[in-house]
Design a protein around this motif. Structure first.
Motif, mmCIF file in Angstrom:
data_model
loop_
_atom_site.group_PDB
_atom_site.id
_atom_site.type_symbol
_atom_site.label_atom_id
_atom_site.label_comp_id
_atom_site.label_asym_id
_atom_site.label_seq_id
_atom_site.Cartn_x
_atom_site.Cartn_y
_atom_site.Cartn_z
ATOM 1 N N THR A 1 0.841 -1.206 0.000
ATOM 2 C CA THR A 1 0.000 0.000 0.000
ATOM 3 C C THR A 1 0.874 1.254 0.000
ATOM 4 O O THR A 1 0.597 2.227 -0.710
ATOM 5 N N ARG A 2 1.968 1.218 0.764
ATOM 6 C CA ARG A 2 2.888 2.367 0.790
ATOM 7 C C ARG A 2 3.588 2.541 -0.562
ATOM 8 O O ARG A 2 3.812 3.669 -1.016
ATOM 9 N N ALA A 3 3.942 1.426 -1.206
ATOM 10 C CA ALA A 3 4.602 1.522 -2.521
ATOM 11 C C ALA A 3 3.638 2.077 -3.570
ATOM 12 O O ALA A 3 4.028 2.879 -4.426
ATOM 13 N N LEU A 4 2.379 1.669 -3.497
ATOM 14 C CA LEU A 4 1.379 2.188 -4.442
ATOM 15 C C LEU A 4 1.213 3.697 -4.265
ATOM 16 O O LEU A 4 1.168 4.449 -5.242
ATOM 17 N N GLU A 5 1.141 4.135 -2.992
ATOM 18 C CA GLU A 5 1.026 5.582 -2.714
ATOM 19 C C GLU A 5 2.218 6.336 -3.309
ATOM 20 O O GLU A 5 2.054 7.371 -3.946
ATOM 21 N N ALA A 6 3.415 5.775 -3.097
ATOM 22 C CA ALA A 6 4.629 6.437 -3.596
ATOM 23 C C ALA A 6 4.625 6.509 -5.120
ATOM 24 O O ALA A 6 5.151 7.459 -5.713
ATOM 25 N N ALA A 7 4.034 5.499 -5.760
ATOM 26 C CA ALA A 7 3.993 5.469 -7.232
ATOM 27 C C ALA A 7 2.827 6.298 -7.774
ATOM 28 O O ALA A 7 2.723 6.498 -8.986
ATOM 29 N N GLY A 8 1.941 6.738 -6.887
ATOM 30 C CA GLY A 8 0.760 7.489 -7.336
ATOM 31 C C GLY A 8 -0.245 6.606 -8.060
ATOM 32 O O GLY A 8 -0.949 7.062 -8.969
ATOM 33 N N LEU A 9 -0.307 5.360 -7.659
ATOM 34 C CA LEU A 9 -1.218 4.413 -8.316
ATOM 35 C C LEU A 9 -2.202 3.829 -7.306
ATOM 36 O O LEU A 9 -1.931 3.810 -6.104
ATOM 37 N N ALA A 10 -3.322 3.330 -7.825
ATOM 38 C CA ALA A 10 -4.293 2.616 -6.995
ATOM 39 C C ALA A 10 -4.044 1.120 -7.135
ATOM 40 O O ALA A 10 -3.464 0.673 -8.136
ATOM 41 N N ALA A 11 -4.505 0.358 -6.147
ATOM 42 C CA ALA A 11 -4.324 -1.098 -6.224
ATOM 43 C C ALA A 11 -4.984 -1.663 -7.486
ATOM 44 O O ALA A 11 -4.504 -2.652 -8.067
ATOM 45 N N THR A 12 -6.050 -1.010 -7.941
ATOM 46 C CA THR A 12 -6.748 -1.498 -9.142
ATOM 47 C C THR A 12 -5.938 -1.258 -10.417
ATOM 48 O O THR A 12 -6.293 -1.764 -11.477
ATOM 49 N N ASP A 13 -4.853 -0.466 -10.321
ATOM 50 C CA ASP A 13 -3.982 -0.266 -11.491
ATOM 51 C C ASP A 13 -3.007 -1.425 -11.689
ATOM 52 O O ASP A 13 -2.317 -1.487 -12.714
ATOM 53 N N LEU A 14 -2.904 -2.303 -10.693
ATOM 54 C CA LEU A 14 -1.947 -3.418 -10.811
ATOM 55 C C LEU A 14 -2.467 -4.458 -11.791
ATOM 56 O O LEU A 14 -3.657 -4.772 -11.795
ATOM 57 N N ASP A 15 -1.542 -4.995 -12.598
ATOM 58 C CA ASP A 15 -1.977 -6.141 -13.408
ATOM 59 C C ASP A 15 -1.098 -7.371 -13.228
ATOM 60 O O ASP A 15 -1.202 -8.320 -13.995
ATOM 61 N N LEU A 16 -0.283 -7.363 -12.165
ATOM 62 C CA LEU A 16 0.442 -8.578 -11.758
ATOM 63 C C LEU A 16 0.939 -8.380 -10.326
ATOM 64 O O LEU A 16 1.436 -7.303 -9.990
ATOM 65 N N ILE A 17 0.780 -9.423 -9.516
ATOM 66 C CA ILE A 17 1.270 -9.381 -8.127
ATOM 67 C C ILE A 17 2.202 -10.572 -7.916
ATOM 68 O O ILE A 17 1.797 -11.724 -8.114
ATOM 69 N N VAL A 18 3.447 -10.256 -7.545
ATOM 70 C CA VAL A 18 4.462 -11.294 -7.314
ATOM 71 C C VAL A 18 4.953 -11.150 -5.875
ATOM 72 O O VAL A 18 5.455 -10.087 -5.495
ATOM 73 N N ILE A 19 4.800 -12.197 -5.094
ATOM 74 C CA ILE A 19 5.252 -12.150 -3.699
ATOM 75 C C ILE A 19 6.394 -13.153 -3.532
ATOM 76 O O ILE A 19 6.220 -14.359 -3.758
ATOM 77 N N ALA A 20 7.552 -12.637 -3.152
ATOM 78 C CA ALA A 20 8.708 -13.492 -2.881
ATOM 79 C C ALA A 20 8.746 -13.776 -1.390
ATOM 80 O O ALA A 20 8.899 -12.855 -0.580
ATOM 81 N N THR A 21 8.592 -15.047 -1.040
ATOM 82 C CA THR A 21 8.613 -15.401 0.383
ATOM 83 C C THR A 21 8.906 -16.891 0.558
ATOM 84 O O THR A 21 8.534 -17.706 -0.293
ATOM 85 N N VAL A 22 9.568 -17.222 1.671
ATOM 86 C CA VAL A 22 9.674 -18.631 2.070
ATOM 87 C C VAL A 22 8.865 -18.882 3.340
ATOM 88 O O VAL A 22 8.920 -19.955 3.915
ATOM 89 N N THR A 23 8.124 -17.849 3.761
ATOM 90 C CA THR A 23 7.281 -17.986 4.951
ATOM 91 C C THR A 23 5.846 -17.558 4.603
ATOM 92 O O THR A 23 5.336 -16.582 5.164
ATOM 93 N N PRO A 24 5.222 -18.282 3.651
ATOM 94 C CA PRO A 24 3.864 -17.907 3.229
ATOM 95 C C PRO A 24 2.862 -18.072 4.368
ATOM 96 O O PRO A 24 3.116 -18.803 5.323
#
Ligand code: UT7
Length: 329
Positions: free
Chosen positions: A63-86
């Motif tokens: 949410t903070r990165a979207l604010e910094a980019a001036g975008l809404a979550a609905t502007d995203l067209d791909l979500i990639v989460i890197a984690t080994v602790t899902p």
């Protein structure tokens, strides 16, 4: 016409409030502040609150990165989460994040598991989606809740790791700024050196796997240390050579932060002084895939990392998997 290249449009991070100091760890296991600081550079780390999840932390950073980019979550067209602790083995943490941040219900969302190298793997993926036109705005998050997979009786691991999340929005660049290269590698000869052995299909959970601590991080620190110095140095040199960047021209190295001594070795080999490594491991410990994007966002928000600067990123973790990225930020 040259292929559109990608750049980071905005960054964000989140770390839990609870600080766990080396002094507190002295009371839990046979260790000392002096040992931890001299062997690793770590003074304290953050620990997620009870009930707080990986997807909660990822969503806050996103949410903070979207604010910094001036975008809404609905502007995203791909979500990639890197984690080994899902959050869970199934479904992906990315699907929880899609729902929590209010992204479109049809936005493709998936996790990648490249351990501490996960953010660089994610950047590489995002860049390729943007370059091919398959996606316009990609959310890449590195997030770990490692405190839940620690053996708190094992001093060789529990003093090292911490919790947190960092996020970047990757989109098309219309100018000089952008990702210059990514180089990804893995060596499956090291699968024994860093593992959470229990809980997967190889060792499904049973009362005895729980009793034996098989669901916690097991690491042969020396193996990983040596692999890290060698491979982080070579991947960094490759990134500089491919782009014709001299070591002196790198404004900041934003590295995976596992151990200050590893980074000292990389600094010597690559020829970039350690004071140009953007470091925060003294406050957060090793946050695995989150360490690079947390440091990047702190640097941006403090005004240390500025638009147009030349950045080099490098990371290595379990697998071992590693990589580097160079960018005109
Ligand atoms: O994120 C990517 C994954 N992780 C890493 O990159 C970590 C890579 N490895 C490392 O950073 C280092 O190998 C460690 C910090 C994990 C360990 O440092 P080391 O200099 O390789 O120490 P060591 O494993 O050789 O242990 C030296 C001694 C041992 O005692 P003996 O056998 O010499 O008597 C350990 O038992 O230090 C002991 N030791 C500790 N002592 C106090 C290990 N952990 C601790 C501790 N407190 N927490």
């Amino acid at each position: 016409m040259p292929a559109p290249h990608s750049r980071i449009l905005g960054t964000g991070h989140y770390v839990p409030e609870r600080v766990l100091t080396n002094q507190e760890l002295e009371a839990k296991v046979d260790t000392s502040d002096e040992w931890i600081v001299t062997r690793t550079g770590i003074h304290e780390r953050r620990i997620a609150a009870e009930g707080e999840t990986t997807s909660d932390m990822a969503s806050a950073a996103a949410t903070r990165a979207l604010e910094a980019a001036g975008l809404a979550a609905t502007d995203l067209d791909l979500i990639v989460i890197a984690t080994v602790t899902p959050d869970m083995q199934l479904p992906s943490t990315a699907c929880f994040v899609q729902s929590k941040i209010g992204a479109r219900r049809d936005c493709p969302s998936f996790d990648i598991a490249a351990a501490c190298a996960g953010f660089i793997y994610g950047l590489d993926l995002a860049d390729k989606f943007v370059r091919t036109g398959a996606a316009k705005n990609v959310l890449v998050v590195g997030v770990e809740l490692l405190s839940r997979v620690m053996n708190w009786d094992d001093r060789t691991t529990c003093v090292l790791f911490g919790d947190g999340a960092g996020a970047a929005i990757v989109g098309a660049s219309d100018g000089e700024r952008g990702l210059l290269s990514t180089h990804l590698y893995a060596d499956g000869g090291f699968t024994q050196s860093l593992q959470i052995p229990g809980g997967g299909s190889a060792e499904p959970p049973t009362a005895s796997t729980v009793a034996e601590g098989r669901h916690t991080v097991h690491m042969i620190g020396k193996d990983i240390f040596k692999a890290a110095v060698k491979n982080l140095s070579s991947a960094s040199k490759t990134a500089l050579e491919q782009n014709g960047i001299a070591a002196d021209d790198v404004d900041w190295v934003v590295p995976h932060q596992a151990n200050l001594r590893i980074l000292g070795g990389v600094s010597d080999r690559v020829g970039i002084p350690l004071d140009r490594f953007y470091l925060n491991l003294e406050r957060y410990g090793n946050t695995s895939s989150a360490s690079i994007p947390i440091a990047l966002d702190e640097g941006v928000r403090k005004g240390d990392i500025k638009p147009g600067q030349t950045l080099l990123m490098c990371a290595l973790g379990g697998g071992v998997a590693w990589g580097s990225a160079a960018m005109r930020f």
